[in-house]
Scaffold this active site. Structure first.
Site, PDB file in Angstrom:
ATOM      1  N   HIS A   1       9.110   1.117   3.360  1.00  0.00           N
ATOM      2  CA  HIS A   1      10.228   1.139   4.309  1.00  0.00           C
ATOM      3  C   HIS A   1      11.084  -0.095   4.057  1.00  0.00           C
ATOM      4  O   HIS A   1      10.794  -0.888   3.129  1.00  0.00           O
ATOM      5  CB  HIS A   1       9.719   1.212   5.750  1.00  0.00           C
ATOM      6  CG  HIS A   1       8.682   0.185   6.074  1.00  0.00           C
ATOM      7  ND1 HIS A   1       8.950  -1.166   6.087  1.00  0.00           N
ATOM      8  CD2 HIS A   1       7.364   0.299   6.365  1.00  0.00           C
ATOM      9  CE1 HIS A   1       7.864  -1.836   6.398  1.00  0.00           C
ATOM     10  NE2 HIS A   1       6.863  -0.971   6.557  1.00  0.00           N
TER      11      HIS A   1
ATOM     12  N   GLY B   1      11.248  -2.868   5.384  1.00  0.00           N
ATOM     13  CA  GLY B   1      10.516  -4.133   5.374  1.00  0.00           C
ATOM     14  C   GLY B   1      10.035  -4.456   3.964  1.00  0.00           C
ATOM     15  O   GLY B   1      10.197  -5.581   3.471  1.00  0.00           O
ATOM     16  N   HIS B   2       9.450  -3.452   3.292  1.00  0.00           N
ATOM     17  CA  HIS B   2       9.003  -3.680   1.909  1.00  0.00           C
ATOM     18  C   HIS B   2      10.200  -3.986   0.996  1.00  0.00           C
ATOM     19  O   HIS B   2      10.128  -4.850   0.127  1.00  0.00           O
ATOM     20  CB  HIS B   2       8.298  -2.432   1.354  1.00  0.00           C
ATOM     21  CG  HIS B   2       7.051  -2.055   2.084  1.00  0.00           C
ATOM     22  ND1 HIS B   2       6.966  -0.949   2.892  1.00  0.00           N
ATOM     23  CD2 HIS B   2       5.834  -2.635   2.112  1.00  0.00           C
ATOM     24  CE1 HIS B   2       5.734  -0.858   3.383  1.00  0.00           C
ATOM     25  NE2 HIS B   2       5.034  -1.869   2.930  1.00  0.00           N
TER      26      HIS B   2
ATOM     27  N   MET C   1       0.846  -1.195   0.000  1.00  0.00           N
ATOM     28  CA  MET C   1       0.000   0.000   0.000  1.00  0.00           C
ATOM     29  C   MET C   1       0.884   1.248   0.000  1.00  0.00           C
ATOM     30  O   MET C   1       0.426   2.338   0.360  1.00  0.00           O
ATOM     31  CB  MET C   1      -0.936  -0.003   1.214  1.00  0.00           C
ATOM     32  CG  MET C   1      -1.897  -1.190   1.195  1.00  0.00           C
ATOM     33  SD  MET C   1      -3.428  -0.902   2.099  1.00  0.00           S
ATOM     34  CE  MET C   1      -2.805  -0.612   3.736  1.00  0.00           C
ATOM     35  N   GLY C   2       2.160   1.098  -0.375  1.00  0.00           N
ATOM     36  CA  GLY C   2       3.048   2.250  -0.446  1.00  0.00           C
ATOM     37  C   GLY C   2       3.583   2.648   0.920  1.00  0.00           C
ATOM     38  O   GLY C   2       3.566   1.859   1.861  1.00  0.00           O
TER      39      GLY C   2
ATOM     40  N   GLN D   1     -10.212  -2.500   2.804  1.00  0.00           N
ATOM     41  CA  GLN D   1      -9.674  -3.128   4.018  1.00  0.00           C
ATOM     42  C   GLN D   1      -9.593  -2.152   5.185  1.00  0.00           C
ATOM     43  O   GLN D   1      -9.055  -2.481   6.234  1.00  0.00           O
ATOM     44  CB  GLN D   1      -8.328  -3.795   3.741  1.00  0.00           C
ATOM     45  CG  GLN D   1      -7.169  -2.848   3.458  1.00  0.00           C
ATOM     46  CD  GLN D   1      -5.932  -3.617   3.019  1.00  0.00           C
ATOM     47  OE1 GLN D   1      -5.832  -4.101   1.900  1.00  0.00           O
ATOM     48  NE2 GLN D   1      -4.957  -3.747   3.914  1.00  0.00           N
TER      49      GLN D   1
ATOM     50  N   VAL E   1      11.186  -7.144   9.417  1.00  0.00           N
ATOM     51  CA  VAL E   1      12.390  -6.312   9.552  1.00  0.00           C
ATOM     52  C   VAL E   1      12.153  -5.376  10.726  1.00  0.00           C
ATOM     53  O   VAL E   1      11.078  -4.785  10.858  1.00  0.00           O
ATOM     54  CB  VAL E   1      12.661  -5.511   8.260  1.00  0.00           C
ATOM     55  CG1 VAL E   1      13.895  -4.624   8.430  1.00  0.00           C
ATOM     56  CG2 VAL E   1      12.860  -6.473   7.095  1.00  0.00           C
TER      57      VAL E   1
ATOM     58  N   SER F   1       6.859  -0.567  10.211  1.00  0.00           N
ATOM     59  CA  SER F   1       5.476  -0.445   9.755  1.00  0.00           C
ATOM     60  C   SER F   1       5.283   0.975   9.228  1.00  0.00           C
ATOM     61  O   SER F   1       5.852   1.922   9.776  1.00  0.00           O
ATOM     62  CB  SER F   1       4.532  -0.677  10.943  1.00  0.00           C
ATOM     63  OG  SER F   1       3.244  -0.193  10.633  1.00  0.00           O
TER      64      SER F   1
HETATM   65  O1  PAF Z   1      -0.001  -5.595   3.732  1.00  0.00           O
HETATM   66  C1  PAF Z   1      -0.439  -4.716   2.939  1.00  0.00           C
HETATM   67  O2  PAF Z   1       0.245  -3.735   2.624  1.00  0.00           O
HETATM   68  C2  PAF Z   1      -1.833  -4.874   2.366  1.00  0.00           C
HETATM   69  O3  PAF Z   1      -2.692  -5.453   3.287  1.00  0.00           O
HETATM   70  C3  PAF Z   1      -1.855  -5.632   1.034  1.00  0.00           C
HETATM   71  C4  PAF Z   1      -1.396  -7.079   1.191  1.00  0.00           C
HETATM   72  C5  PAF Z   1      -0.990  -4.924   0.008  1.00  0.00           C
HETATM   73  C6  PAF Z   1      -3.293  -5.679   0.489  1.00  0.00           C
HETATM   74  O4  PAF Z   1      -3.792  -4.399   0.302  1.00  0.00           O
END
Ligand code: PAF
Length: 298
Positions: A42, A44-45, A38-39, A69, A188, A197
């Site tokens: 950091h 972790g991504h 979701m952009g 969500q 991470v 996060s």
């Molecule tokens: O973990 C997230 O960033 C979101 O829940 C995901 C998996 C991209 C779904 O929108």
């Protein structure tokens, strides 16, 4: 790296990627890994992207702040959006395509389909955020169908989310057994052990300092349980410690089986500790395996 906002373009660019590479994809030319996000990226991504690059010929990352969500009163509007910075980070990591659709591209006005994964989505975050995992399962299923990757990677920090996605993929035949194409990548952590996060950005400096109590109290609880303290007592101490150190409330502190997410009142081989707690308006979550926590950090 190309940033793509329309589904027809995405499909033709992915077809070109698959034709272009030497190929380890499932009979379809070069392999493609998907990293959904979701952009507000950091480390972790970026660890997901690096793991993806190690396993596939090409990496497609998605950035989509999925409205389905977020519940009423949650932080959909405030959720950090920093597309230019994120795109530069992804490009520097060697991502081939960035899929960044507009909400109406994903959910047209007459959109009507919802995916519910029962069982693993009950309790923990599912109890505090009704509908959240329906939204996650629905968007991830759509992302899988849009990108059709050979594999997808998710962070273990959102362990319950990973369990929901695995169950959905299995139940809806989205992966091709025996290859488990959903990979979980270890959380991470910052230097003080706080799990990375995007929501950590909401914390004031004082709150951020207090946030370090969460992993510390979790490791203490795990050490206590390993030393024979009854689970209930160790979790009570954990809750009390958080509330005495700047946390305003504890949504849950529970021991569960890592695979089935069934509650446990004793430490077993597959037990995992799950906690969600709030500082001010910010909800932090973390989880740790009982077997992996080791000694508490200083
Ligand atoms: O973990 C997230 O960033 C979101 O829940 C995901 C998996 C991209 C779904 O929108």
């Amino acid at each position: 790296m190309q940033t793509i906002t329309r589904l027809d373009m995405l499909r033709s660019e992915i077809a070109a990627l698959r034709r272009g590479g030497a190929g380890s994809g499932a009979g379809t030319g070069a392999s493609v890994a998907l990293v959904p996000t979701m952009g507000a990226l950091h480390e972790g991504h970026l660890s997901l992207i690096r793991a993806a690059r190690g396993q596939a010929d090409h990496v497609v990352a998605s950035i989509f702040v999925n409205p389905r969500q977020f519940g009423a009163g949650e932080d959909l509007d405030a959720y950090p959006r920093q597309m230019e910075r994120d795109a530069a980070l992804l490009e520097a990591e060697g991502v081939a395509l960035l899929w960044a659709p507009a909400p109406e591209e994903v959910y047209p006005a007459d959109y009507a389909t919802n995916i519910t994964v029962s069982g693993v989505s009950a309790g923990l975050c599912g109890a505090d955020r009704p509908g959240h995992f329906d939204g996650v399962a629905t968007v991830v299923c759509k992302l899988f169908n849009q990108v059709r990757p050979d594999m997808a990677l998710f962070g273990e920090k959102d362990w319950q989310q990973l369990a929901v996605i695995r169950r959905m993929a299995r139940d809806l035949d989205l992966t091709q057994p025996p290859v488990d194409a959903i990979h979980g990548i270890a959380t991470v952590r910052e230097a003080d052990d706080v799990a990375m996060s995007s929501r950590n950005a909401y914390l004031t400096p004082e709150q951020r300092q207090n946030a370090a109590t969460l992993p510390r109290a979790m490791r203490d609880a795990i050490v206590a349980i390993a030393a024979g303290t009854p689970v209930g007592e160790a979790l009570d101490t954990l809750r009390t410690t958080l509330l005495a150190n700047g946390f305003d409330s504890v949504d849950y502190a529970e021991l569960r089986d890592a695979d089935t997410l069934e509650g446990l009142d004793h430490p077993g081989g597959n037990a995992r500790l799950f906690v969600a707690a709030r500082i001010g308006g910010t909800r932090l979550i973390d989880n740790m395996a009982l077997s992996q926590a080791g000694l508490p950090r200083p």
